[in-house]
Design a protein around this motif. Structure first.
Motif, PDB file in Angstrom:
ATOM      1  N   CYS A   1      74.752 104.814 178.651  1.00  3.56           N
ATOM      2  CA  CYS A   1      74.706 106.272 178.537  1.00  3.56           C
ATOM      3  C   CYS A   1      73.622 106.780 177.591  1.00  3.56           C
ATOM      4  O   CYS A   1      73.379 106.178 176.547  1.00  3.56           O
ATOM      5  CB  CYS A   1      76.049 106.803 178.036  1.00  3.56           C
ATOM      6  SG  CYS A   1      77.408 106.486 179.168  1.00  3.56           S
TER       7      CYS A   1
ATOM      8  N   LEU B   1      86.495 105.684 181.181  1.00  2.85           N
ATOM      9  CA  LEU B   1      85.412 104.729 180.925  1.00  2.85           C
ATOM     10  C   LEU B   1      85.873 103.279 180.921  1.00  2.85           C
ATOM     11  O   LEU B   1      85.062 102.368 181.074  1.00  2.85           O
ATOM     12  CB  LEU B   1      84.699 105.070 179.620  1.00  2.85           C
ATOM     13  CG  LEU B   1      83.976 106.422 179.614  1.00  2.85           C
ATOM     14  CD1 LEU B   1      83.329 106.671 178.264  1.00  2.85           C
ATOM     15  CD2 LEU B   1      82.960 106.513 180.737  1.00  2.85           C
TER      16      LEU B   1
ATOM     17  N   SER C   1      74.847 108.532 169.708  1.00  2.00           N
ATOM     18  CA  SER C   1      73.932 109.647 169.926  1.00  2.00           C
ATOM     19  C   SER C   1      72.901 109.730 168.804  1.00  2.00           C
ATOM     20  O   SER C   1      71.702 109.897 169.051  1.00  2.00           O
ATOM     21  CB  SER C   1      74.732 110.955 170.018  1.00  2.00           C
ATOM     22  OG  SER C   1      73.878 112.052 170.177  1.00  2.00           O
TER      23      SER C   1
ATOM     24  N   LEU D   1      79.346 115.169 175.661  1.00  2.00           N
ATOM     25  CA  LEU D   1      80.707 115.036 175.149  1.00  2.00           C
ATOM     26  C   LEU D   1      81.149 116.226 174.314  1.00  2.00           C
ATOM     27  O   LEU D   1      80.370 116.782 173.539  1.00  2.00           O
ATOM     28  CB  LEU D   1      80.819 113.793 174.273  1.00  2.00           C
ATOM     29  CG  LEU D   1      80.663 112.459 174.982  1.00  2.00           C
ATOM     30  CD1 LEU D   1      80.665 111.327 173.978  1.00  2.00           C
ATOM     31  CD2 LEU D   1      81.766 112.276 175.984  1.00  2.00           C
TER      32      LEU D   1
ATOM     33  N   TYR E   1      85.045 109.277 170.565  1.00  2.00           N
ATOM     34  CA  TYR E   1      84.165 110.417 170.299  1.00  2.00           C
ATOM     35  C   TYR E   1      83.309 110.164 169.053  1.00  2.00           C
ATOM     36  O   TYR E   1      82.093 110.377 169.068  1.00  2.00           O
ATOM     37  CB  TYR E   1      85.002 111.684 170.129  1.00  2.00           C
ATOM     38  CG  TYR E   1      84.212 112.899 169.722  1.00  2.00           C
ATOM     39  CD1 TYR E   1      83.410 113.574 170.639  1.00  2.00           C
ATOM     40  CD2 TYR E   1      84.286 113.394 168.425  1.00  2.00           C
ATOM     41  CE1 TYR E   1      82.689 114.697 170.267  1.00  2.00           C
ATOM     42  CE2 TYR E   1      83.572 114.515 168.047  1.00  2.00           C
ATOM     43  CZ  TYR E   1      82.783 115.160 168.976  1.00  2.00           C
ATOM     44  OH  TYR E   1      82.074 116.279 168.589  1.00  2.00           O
TER      45      TYR E   1
ATOM     46  N   ILE F   1      79.563 103.193 176.875  1.00  2.00           N
ATOM     47  CA  ILE F   1      78.728 104.233 176.255  1.00  2.00           C
ATOM     48  C   ILE F   1      77.476 103.613 175.652  1.00  2.00           C
ATOM     49  O   ILE F   1      76.362 104.112 175.834  1.00  2.00           O
ATOM     50  CB  ILE F   1      79.536 105.013 175.196  1.00  2.00           C
ATOM     51  CG1 ILE F   1      80.562 105.910 175.890  1.00  2.00           C
ATOM     52  CG2 ILE F   1      78.610 105.839 174.298  1.00  2.00           C
ATOM     53  CD1 ILE F   1      81.517 106.608 174.944  1.00  2.00           C
ATOM     54  N   GLN F   2      77.646 102.534 174.922  1.00  2.00           N
ATOM     55  CA  GLN F   2      76.520 101.894 174.233  1.00  2.00           C
ATOM     56  C   GLN F   2      75.454 101.406 175.217  1.00  2.00           C
ATOM     57  O   GLN F   2      74.267 101.588 174.991  1.00  2.00           O
ATOM     58  CB  GLN F   2      77.033 100.721 173.401  1.00  2.00           C
ATOM     59  CG  GLN F   2      75.944  99.912 172.717  1.00  2.00           C
ATOM     60  CD  GLN F   2      75.264 100.686 171.612  1.00  2.00           C
ATOM     61  OE1 GLN F   2      75.917 101.390 170.855  1.00  2.00           O
ATOM     62  NE2 GLN F   2      73.953 100.583 171.508  1.00  2.00           N
TER      63      GLN F   2
ATOM     64  N   VAL G   1      73.573 109.816 175.350  1.00  2.00           N
ATOM     65  CA  VAL G   1      74.682 110.623 174.858  1.00  2.00           C
ATOM     66  C   VAL G   1      74.182 111.914 174.234  1.00  2.00           C
ATOM     67  O   VAL G   1      73.301 111.905 173.366  1.00  2.00           O
ATOM     68  CB  VAL G   1      75.514 109.834 173.818  1.00  2.00           C
ATOM     69  CG1 VAL G   1      76.687 110.665 173.327  1.00  2.00           C
ATOM     70  CG2 VAL G   1      75.994 108.515 174.403  1.00  2.00           C
TER      71      VAL G   1
ATOM     72  N   LYS H   1      83.729 101.865 174.713  1.00  2.00           N
ATOM     73  CA  LYS H   1      82.623 101.893 173.750  1.00  2.00           C
ATOM     74  C   LYS H   1      81.418 101.141 174.296  1.00  2.00           C
ATOM     75  O   LYS H   1      80.273 101.596 174.181  1.00  2.00           O
ATOM     76  CB  LYS H   1      83.057 101.275 172.413  1.00  2.00           C
ATOM     77  CG  LYS H   1      83.960 102.152 171.590  1.00  2.00           C
ATOM     78  CD  LYS H   1      84.341 101.416 170.303  1.00  2.00           C
ATOM     79  CE  LYS H   1      85.174 102.253 169.382  1.00  2.00           C
ATOM     80  NZ  LYS H   1      85.507 101.527 168.134  1.00  2.00           N
TER      81      LYS H   1
ATOM     82  N   ALA I   1      80.742 107.632 169.893  1.00  2.00           N
ATOM     83  CA  ALA I   1      79.684 108.214 170.728  1.00  2.00           C
ATOM     84  C   ALA I   1      78.740 109.083 169.891  1.00  2.00           C
ATOM     85  O   ALA I   1      77.528 109.114 170.144  1.00  2.00           O
ATOM     86  CB  ALA I   1      80.290 109.026 171.861  1.00  2.00           C
TER      87      ALA I   1
ATOM     88  N   MET J   1      75.521 111.680 179.423  1.00  2.00           N
ATOM     89  CA  MET J   1      76.883 112.035 179.052  1.00  2.00           C
ATOM     90  C   MET J   1      76.834 113.163 178.033  1.00  2.00           C
ATOM     91  O   MET J   1      76.142 113.057 177.022  1.00  2.00           O
ATOM     92  CB  MET J   1      77.571 110.804 178.459  1.00  2.00           C
ATOM     93  CG  MET J   1      78.955 111.051 177.946  1.00  2.00           C
ATOM     94  SD  MET J   1      79.684 109.545 177.280  1.00  2.00           S
ATOM     95  CE  MET J   1      80.377 108.866 178.766  1.00  2.00           C
TER      96      MET J   1
END
Length: 174
Positions: A85, A57, A160, A5, A153, A81-82, A87, A78, A156, A3
């Motif tokens: 992904c 998402l 990251s 972003l 964001y 993503i966790q 990131v 969230k 993320a 991903m």
């Protein structure tokens, strides 16, 4: 999933500029009147692109209204993503691509590395920001209409950084 972003404020501002600009192809893209001001765009009701990351998402359809999003939808995004992904952030695309390369075990043949490096570091636009002044009406209006995406964001960005510290640290031997 990899991903990459972009800050939602920058994304929305650039989408507006593209949709009202001369390069928008009316038959293939969602173009808006070139005379539409940013204020009119932001105050013209909910748009598909508002809170787009959170909607996508959390499994919401594209026409889902931002006003109907809940903190549960944000939590689902969230969690996605966790758990799923790798990131990267657009404002540091070189780091993101290196992270993707390490994760996927990509190895470039001789000569290709220089081409990839050229594309990432020489030809990639250096400034991915919009130059909207913090606190300006436009900045605040975009924030207000994209609150879930902004929170996602920042989350993320932390994921990251955690991935960098825990998985992509060269001292860990990866």
């Amino acid at each position: 999933m990899m991903m990459l972003l972009q800050n939602p404020i920058d994304r929305i501002y650039k989408l507006y500029n593209h949709a009202t600009g001369p390069h928008c192809a009316p038959n293939t893209e969602q173009c808006l009147s070139p005379s539409l001001t940013l204020k009119e765009y932001l105050e013209g009701g909910d748009r598909q692109e508002f809170n787009w990351m959170t909607k996508t998402l959390s499994g919401k359809p594209p026409n889902f209204q931002s006003s109907e999003l809940t903190t549960n939808d944000l939590d689902i995004a969230k969690d996605f993503i966790q758990r799923k992904c790798i990131v990267g952030m657009l404002d540091n695309v070189g780091d993101a691509m290196l992270r993707f390369k390490i994760y996927n075990g990509w190895h470039y043949p001789n000569g290709v590395c220089q081409c990839v490096e050229k594309g990432l570091f020489w030809e990639w636009p250096r400034d991915s920001s919009t130059n909207l002044e913090d606190g300006s009406h436009a900045h605040e209006a975009i924030l207000e209409r994209n609150g879930f995406d902004m929170e996602l964001y920042y989350y993320a960005k932390q994921v990251s950084q955690d991935q960098l510290d825990n998985y992509f640290n060269v001292n860990n031997g990866r």
